[in-house]
Scaffold this active site. Structure first.
Site, PDB file in Angstrom:
ATOM      1  N   LYS A  59       2.369 -20.015   7.314  1.00 12.75           N
ATOM      2  CA  LYS A  59       1.851 -20.878   6.236  1.00 12.75           C
ATOM      3  C   LYS A  59       2.876 -21.989   6.056  1.00 12.75           C
ATOM      4  O   LYS A  59       4.047 -21.832   6.454  1.00 12.75           O
ATOM      5  CB  LYS A  59       1.651 -20.099   4.937  1.00 12.75           C
ATOM      6  CG  LYS A  59       2.898 -19.409   4.418  1.00 12.75           C
ATOM      7  CD  LYS A  59       2.613 -18.637   3.149  1.00 12.75           C
ATOM      8  CE  LYS A  59       3.817 -17.804   2.751  1.00 12.75           C
ATOM      9  NZ  LYS A  59       3.619 -17.036   1.534  1.00 12.75           N
ATOM     10  N   ASN A  76       6.489 -21.291   4.957  1.00  9.99           N
ATOM     11  CA  ASN A  76       7.469 -20.603   5.808  1.00  9.99           C
ATOM     12  C   ASN A  76       7.948 -21.449   6.983  1.00  9.99           C
ATOM     13  O   ASN A  76       8.608 -20.948   7.885  1.00  9.99           O
ATOM     14  CB  ASN A  76       6.881 -19.286   6.323  1.00  9.99           C
ATOM     15  CG  ASN A  76       6.895 -18.222   5.244  1.00  9.99           C
ATOM     16  OD1 ASN A  76       7.600 -18.354   4.235  1.00  9.99           O
ATOM     17  ND2 ASN A  76       6.119 -17.173   5.429  1.00  9.99           N
TER      18      ASN A  76
HETATM   19  N1  LIG Z   1      17.808 -22.059   7.178  1.00 12.04           N
HETATM   20  C1  LIG Z   1      17.469 -22.646   6.020  1.00 12.04           C
HETATM   21  N2  LIG Z   1      17.756 -23.937   5.807  1.00 12.04           N
HETATM   22  C2  LIG Z   1      17.399 -24.546   4.647  1.00 12.04           C
HETATM   23  N3  LIG Z   1      16.780 -23.913   3.628  1.00 12.04           N
HETATM   24  C3  LIG Z   1      16.481 -22.610   3.787  1.00 12.04           C
HETATM   25  C4  LIG Z   1      16.807 -21.902   4.980  1.00 12.04           C
HETATM   26  N4  LIG Z   1      16.372 -20.634   4.871  1.00 12.04           N
HETATM   27  C5  LIG Z   1      15.796 -20.546   3.663  1.00 12.04           C
HETATM   28  N5  LIG Z   1      15.863 -21.724   2.997  1.00 12.04           N
HETATM   29  C6  LIG Z   1      15.340 -22.004   1.666  1.00 12.04           C
HETATM   30  O1  LIG Z   1      15.441 -20.836   0.894  1.00 12.04           O
HETATM   31  C7  LIG Z   1      14.151 -20.412   0.465  1.00 12.04           C
HETATM   32  C8  LIG Z   1      14.115 -18.908   0.431  1.00 12.04           C
HETATM   33  O2  LIG Z   1      14.198 -18.425   1.744  1.00 12.04           O
HETATM   34  P1  LIG Z   1      13.734 -16.967   2.163  1.00 12.04           P
HETATM   35  O3  LIG Z   1      13.958 -16.783   3.610  1.00 12.04           O
HETATM   36  O4  LIG Z   1      14.326 -15.957   1.259  1.00 12.04           O
HETATM   37  O5  LIG Z   1      12.229 -16.982   1.996  1.00 12.04           O
HETATM   38  P2  LIG Z   1      11.307 -16.559   0.844  1.00 12.04           P
HETATM   39  O6  LIG Z   1      10.014 -16.615   1.493  1.00 12.04           O
HETATM   40  O7  LIG Z   1      11.515 -17.431  -0.310  1.00 12.04           O
HETATM   41  O8  LIG Z   1      11.727 -15.116   0.408  1.00 12.04           O
HETATM   42  P3  LIG Z   1      11.197 -13.705   0.790  1.00 12.04           P
HETATM   43  O9  LIG Z   1      12.015 -13.300   1.959  1.00 12.04           O
HETATM   44  O10 LIG Z   1      11.442 -12.899  -0.421  1.00 12.04           O
HETATM   45  O11 LIG Z   1       9.766 -13.815   1.140  1.00 12.04           O
HETATM   46  C9  LIG Z   1      13.186 -21.042   1.445  1.00 12.04           C
HETATM   47  O12 LIG Z   1      11.927 -21.202   0.877  1.00 12.04           O
HETATM   48  C10 LIG Z   1      13.874 -22.375   1.742  1.00 12.04           C
HETATM   49  O13 LIG Z   1      13.617 -23.318   0.733  1.00 12.04           O
END
Ligand SMILES: Nc1ncnc2c1ncn2[C@@H]1O[C@H](COP(=O)(O)OP(=O)(O)OP(=O)(O)O)[C@@H](O)[C@H]1O
Length: 523
Positions: A276, A279
Protein backbone atom coordinates in the site's frame (compact mmCIF):
# COMPACT_ATOMS: atom_id res chain seq x y z
CA UNK A 1 -1.26 8.48 19.91
CA UNK A 2 -2.31 5.45 17.96
CA UNK A 3 -0.68 5.12 14.64
CA UNK A 4 -1.31 1.62 13.54
CA UNK A 5 -3.72 -0.02 15.86
CA UNK A 6 -3.49 -3.67 15.04
CA UNK A 7 -6.33 -6.06 15.18
CA UNK A 8 -6.42 -9.74 15.35
CA UNK A 9 -8.77 -11.22 12.87
CA UNK A 10 -10.16 -14.39 14.19
CA UNK A 11 -10.88 -17.45 12.11
CA UNK A 12 -14.44 -16.27 11.84
CA UNK A 13 -14.84 -17.45 8.31
CA UNK A 14 -15.57 -20.90 7.30
CA UNK A 15 -12.73 -22.50 5.52
CA UNK A 16 -14.99 -23.60 2.75
CA UNK A 17 -14.28 -21.52 -0.36
CA UNK A 18 -17.52 -22.73 -1.92
CA UNK A 19 -19.60 -20.78 0.54
CA UNK A 20 -22.91 -19.67 -0.80
CA UNK A 21 -23.16 -15.93 -0.97
CA UNK A 22 -25.87 -15.70 1.70
CA UNK A 23 -23.97 -17.99 4.01
CA UNK A 24 -20.83 -15.98 3.46
CA UNK A 25 -22.72 -12.79 3.91
CA UNK A 26 -23.87 -13.93 7.37
CA UNK A 27 -20.30 -14.70 8.19
CA UNK A 28 -19.21 -11.32 6.96
CA UNK A 29 -21.71 -9.79 9.35
CA UNK A 30 -20.32 -11.82 12.22
CA UNK A 31 -16.83 -10.90 11.28
CA UNK A 32 -17.70 -7.28 11.03
CA UNK A 33 -19.49 -7.40 14.36
CA UNK A 34 -16.49 -9.05 15.94
CA UNK A 35 -14.07 -6.52 14.60
CA UNK A 36 -16.10 -3.44 15.14
CA UNK A 37 -15.61 -3.83 18.86
CA UNK A 38 -11.91 -4.16 18.62
CA UNK A 39 -10.48 -1.96 15.98
CA UNK A 40 -10.70 1.27 14.17
CA UNK A 41 -10.21 1.10 10.47
CA UNK A 42 -8.34 4.33 10.08
CA UNK A 43 -5.93 5.76 12.53
CA UNK A 44 -4.26 9.10 12.73
CA UNK A 45 -0.60 9.73 12.44
CA UNK A 46 1.33 12.90 12.78
CA UNK A 47 3.82 14.49 10.55
CA UNK A 48 7.21 14.97 12.04
CA UNK A 49 8.85 18.24 12.67
CA UNK A 50 12.46 19.13 12.56
CA UNK A 51 12.58 20.38 16.08
CA UNK A 52 15.23 18.66 18.07
CA UNK A 53 14.52 17.13 21.41
CA UNK A 54 15.83 18.65 24.57
CA UNK A 55 19.52 17.88 25.11
CA UNK A 56 18.86 17.23 28.81
CA UNK A 57 17.28 13.85 28.15
CA UNK A 58 19.11 11.06 29.87
CA UNK A 59 19.42 7.64 28.28
CA UNK A 60 16.74 6.36 30.59
CA UNK A 61 14.19 9.10 30.01
CA UNK A 62 14.94 8.99 26.32
CA UNK A 63 14.18 5.31 26.16
CA UNK A 64 11.14 5.72 28.36
CA UNK A 65 10.00 8.43 26.01
CA UNK A 66 10.24 6.00 23.17
CA UNK A 67 8.31 3.30 24.95
CA UNK A 68 5.58 5.67 26.10
CA UNK A 69 5.27 7.61 22.88
CA UNK A 70 5.97 10.81 24.72
CA UNK A 71 8.10 12.63 22.20
CA UNK A 72 7.23 16.24 22.55
CA UNK A 73 8.40 17.27 19.15
CA UNK A 74 5.75 15.67 17.03
CA UNK A 75 3.90 18.01 14.85
CA UNK A 76 0.16 17.55 15.30
CA UNK A 77 -0.78 17.34 11.63
CA UNK A 78 -3.22 14.50 11.22
CA UNK A 79 -2.99 12.42 8.08
CA UNK A 80 -5.42 9.61 7.49
CA UNK A 81 -3.64 6.35 7.00
CA UNK A 82 -4.92 2.85 6.86
CA UNK A 83 -4.07 0.27 9.42
CA UNK A 84 -2.83 -3.21 8.80
CA UNK A 85 -4.58 -6.18 10.30
CA UNK A 86 -2.63 -9.04 11.66
CA UNK A 87 -3.14 -12.11 13.72
CA UNK A 88 -1.46 -12.60 17.07
CA UNK A 89 -0.97 -8.93 17.58
CA UNK A 90 -3.82 -7.62 19.64
CA UNK A 91 -3.42 -7.34 23.31
CA UNK A 92 -5.52 -9.73 25.32
CA UNK A 93 -6.38 -11.96 22.43
CA UNK A 94 -5.17 -15.47 22.12
CA UNK A 95 -2.58 -16.37 19.54
CA UNK A 96 -3.97 -18.23 16.59
CA UNK A 97 -3.89 -21.96 17.07
CA UNK A 98 -3.57 -23.81 13.83
CA UNK A 99 -5.26 -21.71 11.16
CA UNK A 100 -8.24 -23.26 9.44
CA UNK A 101 -7.23 -24.60 6.10
CA UNK A 102 -9.57 -25.72 3.41
CA UNK A 103 -8.09 -28.63 1.63
CA UNK A 104 -11.07 -29.71 -0.40
CA UNK A 105 -9.88 -28.37 -3.71
CA UNK A 106 -6.15 -28.67 -3.31
CA UNK A 107 -3.79 -31.13 -4.85
CA UNK A 108 -2.21 -33.84 -2.71
CA UNK A 109 1.16 -32.15 -2.70
CA UNK A 110 -0.32 -28.96 -1.37
CA UNK A 111 -2.10 -30.75 1.42
CA UNK A 112 1.10 -32.47 2.41
CA UNK A 113 2.83 -29.12 2.56
CA UNK A 114 0.12 -27.60 4.67
CA UNK A 115 0.09 -30.44 7.09
CA UNK A 116 3.69 -29.82 7.94
CA UNK A 117 3.56 -26.87 10.37
CA UNK A 118 7.18 -26.05 9.67
CA UNK A 119 6.04 -24.79 6.30
CA UNK A 120 3.84 -22.08 7.58
CA UNK A 121 4.78 -21.27 11.14
CA UNK A 122 7.92 -19.37 11.99
CA UNK A 123 9.45 -21.96 14.23
CA UNK A 124 12.85 -22.07 15.91
CA UNK A 125 14.02 -24.51 13.25
CA UNK A 126 13.77 -21.90 10.54
CA UNK A 127 15.64 -19.34 12.54
CA UNK A 128 18.40 -21.68 13.54
CA UNK A 129 18.94 -22.47 9.86
CA UNK A 130 19.30 -18.87 8.79
CA UNK A 131 22.20 -17.94 6.59
CA UNK A 132 22.53 -14.41 5.41
CA UNK A 133 25.70 -13.98 3.41
CA UNK A 134 25.25 -13.57 -0.29
CA UNK A 135 27.72 -12.64 -2.98
CA UNK A 136 27.05 -8.97 -2.51
CA UNK A 137 26.40 -8.84 1.23
CA UNK A 138 28.82 -9.85 3.93
CA UNK A 139 27.47 -10.41 7.40
CA UNK A 140 29.60 -10.05 10.49
CA UNK A 141 29.06 -9.86 14.22
CA UNK A 142 27.56 -6.55 15.14
CA UNK A 143 30.15 -3.77 14.92
CA UNK A 144 28.19 -1.00 16.63
CA UNK A 145 26.42 -0.32 19.90
CA UNK A 146 23.63 2.14 20.61
CA UNK A 147 26.34 4.60 21.62
CA UNK A 148 27.75 4.54 18.11
CA UNK A 149 24.83 6.73 17.02
CA UNK A 150 23.37 10.05 17.96
CA UNK A 151 19.73 10.74 17.53
CA UNK A 152 18.76 13.46 15.11
CA UNK A 153 14.97 13.35 15.17
CA UNK A 154 11.89 11.18 15.07
CA UNK A 155 10.93 9.95 11.61
CA UNK A 156 7.86 7.93 12.41
CA UNK A 157 6.10 5.75 14.84
CA UNK A 158 4.88 2.17 14.63
CA UNK A 159 2.84 0.10 17.00
CA UNK A 160 5.61 -1.07 19.26
CA UNK A 161 8.41 1.33 18.58
CA UNK A 162 9.67 4.37 16.80
CA UNK A 163 11.92 5.14 13.90
CA UNK A 164 14.58 7.80 14.38
CA UNK A 165 16.93 9.51 12.04
CA UNK A 166 20.33 8.86 13.58
CA UNK A 167 23.88 9.77 12.71
CA UNK A 168 26.73 7.33 13.10
CA UNK A 169 29.29 9.23 15.15
CA UNK A 170 32.35 7.70 13.49
CA UNK A 171 31.47 8.71 9.93
CA UNK A 172 28.45 11.06 10.10
CA UNK A 173 26.37 8.72 7.99
CA UNK A 174 22.63 9.03 8.41
CA UNK A 175 20.48 6.00 9.08
CA UNK A 176 16.91 5.26 10.02
CA UNK A 177 16.93 3.44 13.34
CA UNK A 178 13.88 1.44 14.28
CA UNK A 179 13.79 0.95 18.05
CA UNK A 180 11.29 -1.60 19.29
CA UNK A 181 10.25 -2.21 22.86
CA UNK A 182 10.64 -5.86 23.81
CA UNK A 183 7.98 -5.59 26.51
CA UNK A 184 5.47 -4.16 24.02
CA UNK A 185 6.30 -6.85 21.51
CA UNK A 186 5.72 -9.59 24.04
CA UNK A 187 2.53 -7.94 25.24
CA UNK A 188 1.19 -7.57 21.72
CA UNK A 189 2.44 -10.97 20.61
CA UNK A 190 4.69 -9.53 17.93
CA UNK A 191 7.90 -11.38 18.67
CA UNK A 192 7.63 -13.74 15.71
CA UNK A 193 6.77 -10.85 13.45
CA UNK A 194 9.86 -8.87 14.29
CA UNK A 195 11.97 -11.98 13.79
CA UNK A 196 10.41 -12.39 10.36
CA UNK A 197 11.03 -8.72 9.59
CA UNK A 198 14.66 -9.04 10.57
CA UNK A 199 15.07 -12.18 8.51
CA UNK A 200 13.66 -10.52 5.41
CA UNK A 201 15.64 -7.32 5.84
CA UNK A 202 18.83 -9.21 6.48
CA UNK A 203 18.45 -11.53 3.53
CA UNK A 204 17.36 -8.86 1.08
CA UNK A 205 19.67 -6.84 -1.06
CA UNK A 206 17.73 -5.00 -3.73
CA UNK A 207 17.62 -1.37 -4.88
CA UNK A 208 13.89 -1.13 -4.19
CA UNK A 209 13.94 -2.71 -0.75
CA UNK A 210 15.14 -0.80 2.26
CA UNK A 211 18.64 -1.89 3.21
CA UNK A 212 19.51 -3.12 6.69
CA UNK A 213 22.97 -2.21 8.02
CA UNK A 214 22.96 -3.28 11.66
CA UNK A 215 20.67 -5.20 13.98
CA UNK A 216 21.27 -5.48 17.71
CA UNK A 217 19.49 -5.58 21.01
CA UNK A 218 19.72 -4.22 24.53
CA UNK A 219 17.97 -5.48 27.63
CA UNK A 220 14.72 -3.73 26.73
CA UNK A 221 14.90 -2.89 23.06
CA UNK A 222 15.65 -4.21 19.60
CA UNK A 223 17.42 -1.97 17.10
CA UNK A 224 17.22 -2.14 13.32
CA UNK A 225 19.54 0.31 11.65
CA UNK A 226 18.37 0.82 8.08
CA UNK A 227 19.04 2.96 5.08
CA UNK A 228 17.49 6.37 5.59
CA UNK A 229 14.90 7.10 2.92
CA UNK A 230 15.18 10.87 2.76
CA UNK A 231 12.19 11.22 0.44
CA UNK A 232 9.81 10.07 3.18
CA UNK A 233 6.62 8.17 2.56
CA UNK A 234 5.27 7.72 -0.96
CA UNK A 235 1.83 7.97 0.66
CA UNK A 236 2.53 11.56 1.75
CA UNK A 237 4.02 12.46 -1.61
CA UNK A 238 0.91 11.09 -3.29
CA UNK A 239 -1.34 12.99 -0.91
CA UNK A 240 0.45 16.22 -1.69
CA UNK A 241 -0.61 15.94 -5.34
CA UNK A 242 -3.94 17.30 -6.63
CA UNK A 243 -6.59 14.60 -6.26
CA UNK A 244 -3.95 12.34 -4.67
CA UNK A 245 -3.38 10.79 -8.08
CA UNK A 246 -0.65 10.35 -10.62
CA UNK A 247 -0.81 10.52 -14.39
CA UNK A 248 -0.78 7.11 -16.05
CA UNK A 249 2.84 7.22 -17.15
CA UNK A 250 4.03 8.06 -13.65
CA UNK A 251 1.78 5.37 -12.19
CA UNK A 252 3.33 2.95 -14.66
CA UNK A 253 6.79 3.84 -13.36
CA UNK A 254 5.89 3.17 -9.72
CA UNK A 255 3.93 0.02 -10.54
CA UNK A 256 6.99 -1.21 -12.43
CA UNK A 257 9.31 -0.57 -9.50
CA UNK A 258 6.90 -2.27 -7.12
CA UNK A 259 6.67 -5.25 -9.52
CA UNK A 260 10.45 -5.62 -9.44
CA UNK A 261 10.54 -5.42 -5.64
CA UNK A 262 7.79 -8.05 -5.35
CA UNK A 263 9.50 -10.25 -7.92
CA UNK A 264 12.66 -10.13 -5.84
CA UNK A 265 10.85 -10.92 -2.60
CA UNK A 266 9.10 -13.86 -4.24
CA UNK A 267 12.40 -15.13 -5.56
CA UNK A 268 13.78 -14.93 -2.05
CA UNK A 269 10.82 -16.95 -0.80
CA UNK A 270 8.80 -14.19 0.87
CA UNK A 271 5.19 -13.11 0.44
CA UNK A 272 5.00 -9.40 1.18
CA UNK A 273 1.26 -9.20 2.02
CA UNK A 274 1.02 -5.52 2.92
CA UNK A 275 1.55 -3.49 -0.23
CA UNK A 276 0.00 0.00 0.00
CA UNK A 277 1.29 3.54 -0.50
CA UNK A 278 1.90 3.87 3.26
CA UNK A 279 4.54 1.13 3.15
CA UNK A 280 6.53 2.56 0.28
CA UNK A 281 9.29 4.99 1.16
CA UNK A 282 11.12 7.22 -1.27
CA UNK A 283 14.86 7.18 -1.54
CA UNK A 284 16.41 10.61 -1.90
CA UNK A 285 16.69 9.86 -5.62
CA UNK A 286 12.92 9.38 -5.70
CA UNK A 287 13.07 5.63 -6.35
CA UNK A 288 10.84 3.50 -4.21
CA UNK A 289 12.00 1.47 -1.24
CA UNK A 290 9.61 -1.12 0.10
CA UNK A 291 9.56 -1.14 3.90
CA UNK A 292 7.64 -2.60 6.83
CA UNK A 293 8.01 -6.34 6.52
CA UNK A 294 6.38 -7.33 9.75
CA UNK A 295 3.37 -8.84 7.99
CA UNK A 296 5.53 -10.63 5.44
CA UNK A 297 5.83 -14.36 5.37
CA UNK A 298 9.04 -16.28 4.78
CA UNK A 299 8.22 -19.61 3.17
CA UNK A 300 10.73 -22.39 3.11
CA UNK A 301 10.98 -24.14 -0.20
CA UNK A 302 13.30 -26.77 -1.49
CA UNK A 303 12.73 -26.11 -5.16
CA UNK A 304 14.11 -23.28 -7.28
CA UNK A 305 12.68 -20.83 -9.78
CA UNK A 306 12.93 -22.14 -13.31
CA UNK A 307 13.10 -20.72 -16.80
CA UNK A 308 10.01 -20.84 -18.97
CA UNK A 309 10.66 -21.06 -22.65
CA UNK A 310 7.20 -21.82 -23.94
CA UNK A 311 4.51 -19.33 -24.63
CA UNK A 312 2.84 -18.90 -21.27
CA UNK A 313 0.63 -15.87 -21.44
CA UNK A 314 -1.42 -13.88 -23.85
CA UNK A 315 1.31 -11.31 -24.24
CA UNK A 316 4.33 -13.55 -24.24
CA UNK A 317 6.62 -13.46 -27.25
CA UNK A 318 8.25 -16.83 -26.67
CA UNK A 319 11.10 -15.17 -24.82
CA UNK A 320 12.59 -17.22 -22.00
CA UNK A 321 11.12 -15.91 -18.76
CA UNK A 322 11.93 -16.56 -15.16
CA UNK A 323 9.12 -18.43 -13.48
CA UNK A 324 9.04 -16.96 -10.00
CA UNK A 325 5.72 -18.45 -9.20
CA UNK A 326 5.65 -22.20 -9.60
CA UNK A 327 8.40 -23.05 -7.19
CA UNK A 328 6.51 -21.94 -4.19
CA UNK A 329 3.01 -21.21 -5.32
CA UNK A 330 1.94 -24.51 -3.78
CA UNK A 331 2.85 -23.22 -0.36
CA UNK A 332 -0.19 -21.83 1.30
CA UNK A 333 -0.37 -19.87 4.46
CA UNK A 334 -3.41 -18.90 6.39
CA UNK A 335 -3.00 -15.83 8.54
CA UNK A 336 -5.48 -13.06 8.00
CA UNK A 337 -3.22 -10.10 7.47
CA UNK A 338 -3.11 -6.97 5.41
CA UNK A 339 -4.97 -3.74 5.09
CA UNK A 340 -8.73 -3.85 4.72
CA UNK A 341 -9.09 -2.33 1.25
CA UNK A 342 -6.12 -4.34 -0.03
CA UNK A 343 -7.05 -7.78 1.27
CA UNK A 344 -7.40 -10.47 -1.39
CA UNK A 345 -10.61 -12.55 -1.69
CA UNK A 346 -8.88 -15.82 -0.80
CA UNK A 347 -7.70 -14.28 2.44
CA UNK A 348 -11.23 -13.25 3.38
CA UNK A 349 -12.42 -16.74 2.55
CA UNK A 350 -9.77 -18.16 4.88
CA UNK A 351 -8.94 -20.93 2.45
CA UNK A 352 -5.25 -20.20 2.59
CA UNK A 353 -3.31 -17.91 0.31
CA UNK A 354 -0.19 -17.91 -1.77
CA UNK A 355 2.12 -15.40 -3.34
CA UNK A 356 -0.80 -14.45 -5.63
CA UNK A 357 -2.07 -12.10 -2.90
CA UNK A 358 0.78 -9.74 -3.75
CA UNK A 359 -0.40 -9.47 -7.37
CA UNK A 360 -3.90 -8.68 -6.14
CA UNK A 361 -2.48 -5.86 -4.01
CA UNK A 362 -0.52 -4.59 -7.01
CA UNK A 363 -3.85 -4.22 -8.84
CA UNK A 364 -5.38 -2.30 -5.93
CA UNK A 365 -2.25 -0.14 -5.64
CA UNK A 366 -2.27 0.75 -9.33
CA UNK A 367 -5.96 1.60 -9.20
CA UNK A 368 -5.47 3.75 -6.11
CA UNK A 369 -2.59 5.82 -7.47
CA UNK A 370 -4.58 6.44 -10.66
CA UNK A 371 -7.99 7.18 -9.17
CA UNK A 372 -7.23 8.34 -5.62
CA UNK A 373 -9.37 5.61 -4.10
CA UNK A 374 -9.38 1.84 -3.95
CA UNK A 375 -11.80 -0.13 -6.15
CA UNK A 376 -13.73 -2.09 -3.50
CA UNK A 377 -13.93 0.46 -0.70
CA UNK A 378 -17.35 0.26 0.94
CA UNK A 379 -19.03 2.33 3.60
CA UNK A 380 -17.78 -0.06 6.24
CA UNK A 381 -15.61 -3.12 6.56
CA UNK A 382 -18.44 -5.51 5.87
CA UNK A 383 -19.31 -3.71 2.64
CA UNK A 384 -15.66 -3.56 1.59
CA UNK A 385 -15.16 -7.28 2.12
CA UNK A 386 -18.39 -8.05 0.35
CA UNK A 387 -17.26 -5.95 -2.63
CA UNK A 388 -13.88 -7.66 -2.65
CA UNK A 389 -15.60 -11.03 -2.83
CA UNK A 390 -18.40 -10.29 -5.29
CA UNK A 391 -18.19 -6.92 -7.01
CA UNK A 392 -16.67 -6.27 -10.41
CA UNK A 393 -13.98 -3.65 -10.79
CA UNK A 394 -15.53 -0.41 -11.97
CA UNK A 395 -13.62 2.48 -13.43
CA UNK A 396 -14.92 6.02 -12.83
CA UNK A 397 -16.52 7.41 -15.96
CA UNK A 398 -17.65 10.89 -14.96
CA UNK A 399 -16.41 13.70 -17.18
CA UNK A 400 -13.53 14.81 -14.95
CA UNK A 401 -12.44 11.25 -14.18
CA UNK A 402 -8.73 10.54 -14.58
CA UNK A 403 -7.78 9.60 -18.09
CA UNK A 404 -6.70 5.99 -17.97
CA UNK A 405 -6.02 3.87 -21.04
CA UNK A 406 -7.85 0.63 -21.77
CA UNK A 407 -4.49 -1.18 -21.65
CA UNK A 408 -3.97 -0.05 -18.09
CA UNK A 409 -7.53 -1.01 -17.15
CA UNK A 410 -6.93 -4.41 -18.71
CA UNK A 411 -3.93 -4.98 -16.44
CA UNK A 412 -5.86 -3.87 -13.37
CA UNK A 413 -8.77 -6.19 -14.23
CA UNK A 414 -6.41 -9.12 -14.70
CA UNK A 415 -4.62 -8.47 -11.41
CA UNK A 416 -7.97 -8.24 -9.66
CA UNK A 417 -9.33 -11.57 -10.86
CA UNK A 418 -10.97 -13.07 -7.80
CA UNK A 419 -9.93 -16.64 -8.56
CA UNK A 420 -6.26 -16.66 -7.60
CA UNK A 421 -5.51 -19.51 -10.01
CA UNK A 422 -6.68 -17.36 -12.94
CA UNK A 423 -5.22 -14.11 -11.67
CA UNK A 424 -2.49 -12.47 -13.69
CA UNK A 425 0.85 -13.59 -12.35
CA UNK A 426 -0.44 -17.02 -11.37
CA UNK A 427 1.38 -18.76 -14.22
CA UNK A 428 4.88 -17.36 -14.14
CA UNK A 429 4.74 -14.68 -11.45
CA UNK A 430 6.29 -11.32 -12.23
CA UNK A 431 7.30 -12.46 -15.70
CA UNK A 432 3.62 -12.53 -16.68
CA UNK A 433 3.08 -9.03 -15.40
CA UNK A 434 6.22 -7.53 -16.90
CA UNK A 435 5.07 -8.64 -20.33
CA UNK A 436 1.76 -6.84 -20.22
CA UNK A 437 1.55 -4.08 -22.86
CA UNK A 438 0.96 -1.53 -20.11
CA UNK A 439 4.66 -1.89 -19.35
CA UNK A 440 5.77 -1.91 -22.99
CA UNK A 441 7.84 1.28 -22.56
CA UNK A 442 9.51 0.10 -19.37
CA UNK A 443 13.09 -0.99 -19.72
CA UNK A 444 13.20 -3.24 -16.72
CA UNK A 445 16.93 -3.53 -16.43
CA UNK A 446 17.37 0.25 -16.60
CA UNK A 447 14.54 1.26 -14.32
CA UNK A 448 16.73 2.06 -11.34
CA UNK A 449 18.71 4.46 -13.52
CA UNK A 450 15.66 6.41 -14.67
CA UNK A 451 14.79 9.70 -13.04
CA UNK A 452 11.59 9.08 -11.07
CA UNK A 453 8.47 11.21 -11.57
CA UNK A 454 8.67 12.55 -8.00
CA UNK A 455 12.06 13.79 -6.94
CA UNK A 456 12.19 14.79 -3.27
CA UNK A 457 13.70 18.17 -2.59
CA UNK A 458 16.30 17.20 -0.04
CA UNK A 459 17.79 19.98 2.06
CA UNK A 460 21.52 20.29 2.39
CA UNK A 461 22.77 18.09 5.21
CA UNK A 462 19.92 15.66 4.71
CA UNK A 463 21.61 13.44 2.19
CA UNK A 464 21.55 9.80 3.02
CA UNK A 465 24.23 7.28 2.27
CA UNK A 466 24.42 7.57 -1.50
CA UNK A 467 23.75 10.16 -4.17
CA UNK A 468 22.28 9.82 -7.60
CA UNK A 469 22.42 12.47 -10.25
CA UNK A 470 22.32 12.96 -13.99
CA UNK A 471 19.74 10.23 -14.46
CA UNK A 472 17.54 10.01 -17.51
CA UNK A 473 14.10 11.51 -16.93
CA UNK A 474 11.09 9.31 -16.37
CA UNK A 475 8.06 10.35 -18.37
CA UNK A 476 5.76 12.96 -16.83
CA UNK A 477 8.18 14.04 -14.13
CA UNK A 478 6.54 15.91 -11.32
CA UNK A 479 9.01 18.53 -10.35
CA UNK A 480 10.59 18.62 -6.97
CA UNK A 481 7.96 18.21 -4.33
CA UNK A 482 8.84 20.01 -1.17
CA UNK A 483 10.70 17.78 1.18
CA UNK A 484 8.66 16.98 4.24
CA UNK A 485 11.68 16.76 6.43
CA UNK A 486 14.01 19.51 7.43
CA UNK A 487 16.91 19.14 9.71
CA UNK A 488 18.48 21.72 11.94
CA UNK A 489 22.25 21.89 11.84
CA UNK A 490 22.93 22.02 15.57
CA UNK A 491 21.33 18.94 16.91
CA UNK A 492 21.90 17.68 20.39
CA UNK A 493 23.51 14.32 20.79
CA UNK A 494 21.27 11.94 22.68
CA UNK A 495 22.94 8.68 23.54
CA UNK A 496 21.03 5.48 23.46
CA UNK A 497 21.05 2.57 25.85
CA UNK A 498 24.10 0.46 25.83
CA UNK A 499 23.73 -3.05 24.55
CA UNK A 500 23.54 -5.47 27.46
CA UNK A 501 23.99 -9.22 27.25
CA UNK A 502 20.79 -11.04 28.15
CA UNK A 503 20.62 -14.45 29.76
CA UNK A 504 19.56 -16.72 26.89
CA UNK A 505 17.15 -18.81 28.86
CA UNK A 506 14.77 -15.91 29.59
CA UNK A 507 15.14 -14.21 26.29
CA UNK A 508 12.48 -14.78 23.61
CA UNK A 509 14.61 -12.65 21.30
CA UNK A 510 17.52 -15.01 20.88
CA UNK A 511 16.38 -15.46 17.27
CA UNK A 512 17.09 -11.78 16.71
CA UNK A 513 20.65 -11.88 15.41
CA UNK A 514 23.04 -9.09 16.27
CA UNK A 515 24.71 -8.51 12.95
CA UNK A 516 26.36 -5.89 10.78
CA UNK A 517 25.89 -6.15 7.04
CA UNK A 518 28.40 -4.88 4.52
CA UNK A 519 26.79 -4.35 1.15
CA UNK A 520 28.60 -4.26 -2.16
CA UNK A 521 29.22 -0.63 -3.06
CA UNK A 522 29.46 0.65 0.52
CA UNK A 523 32.37 2.88 1.23
N1 LIG B 1 14.22 3.69 6.41
C1 LIG B 1 13.41 4.72 6.70
N2 LIG B 1 13.71 5.95 6.27
C2 LIG B 1 12.88 7.00 6.54
N3 LIG B 1 11.76 6.89 7.28
C3 LIG B 1 11.43 5.67 7.76
C4 LIG B 1 12.23 4.52 7.50
N4 LIG B 1 11.65 3.45 8.07
C5 LIG B 1 10.54 3.91 8.66
N5 LIG B 1 10.40 5.24 8.48
C6 LIG B 1 9.31 6.07 8.98
O1 LIG B 1 8.86 5.54 10.20
C7 LIG B 1 7.49 5.16 10.10
C8 LIG B 1 7.26 3.94 10.94
O2 LIG B 1 7.94 2.86 10.36
P1 LIG B 1 7.59 1.34 10.67
O3 LIG B 1 8.49 0.47 9.90
O4 LIG B 1 7.51 1.11 12.12
O5 LIG B 1 6.22 1.14 10.04
P2 LIG B 1 4.80 1.22 10.61
O6 LIG B 1 4.03 0.66 9.52
O7 LIG B 1 4.49 2.59 11.01
O8 LIG B 1 4.76 0.35 11.91
P3 LIG B 1 4.33 -1.12 12.18
O9 LIG B 1 5.58 -1.91 12.01
O10 LIG B 1 3.83 -1.09 13.57
O11 LIG B 1 3.31 -1.51 11.19
C9 LIG B 1 7.24 4.97 8.62
O12 LIG B 1 5.90 5.15 8.31
C10 LIG B 1 8.14 6.04 8.01
O13 LIG B 1 7.52 7.30 8.05
Amino acid sequence: MMRKSEIRDKESFSNDPRNSSSHLSDKLKNLFHFRRNRAVTVSTSYQNSSQPKSPEHSDESYMEGIANGSDSFLDQKPVLRRISSAPDSHEGMEAPSKPPVNTSNMKKAQIKTLKNPANYIFGPTEYSKRTYSGNSTKVSRVEVTPQSFEKVRLLGQGDVGKVYLVKQKSNNRLFAMKILSKAEMIKRRKVQRVLAEQEILTKSNHPFIVTLYHAFQSKDHLYLCMEYCAGGEFFRALHSLPGHILPEKSACFYAAEVTLALEYLHLMGFIYRDLKPENILLHQSGHIMLSDFDLSKPISTETHPRMLVTKHSTFSHDKPALDTNSYFSVYRTNSFVGTEEYIAPEMIRSCGHTVAVDWWTLGIFLYEILYGTTPFKGKNRHATFSNILYADVNFPEYSAAPNVSSTCKNLIRRLLIKDETKRYGSVAGASDIKEHPFFRDIQWALLRSMKPPIVPNIQEGMEAVSKTSGLPEAPDSIDHLNSQYLISSNLPAVDMHSATPIPEVENPFTGFSSVTLHHAGDE
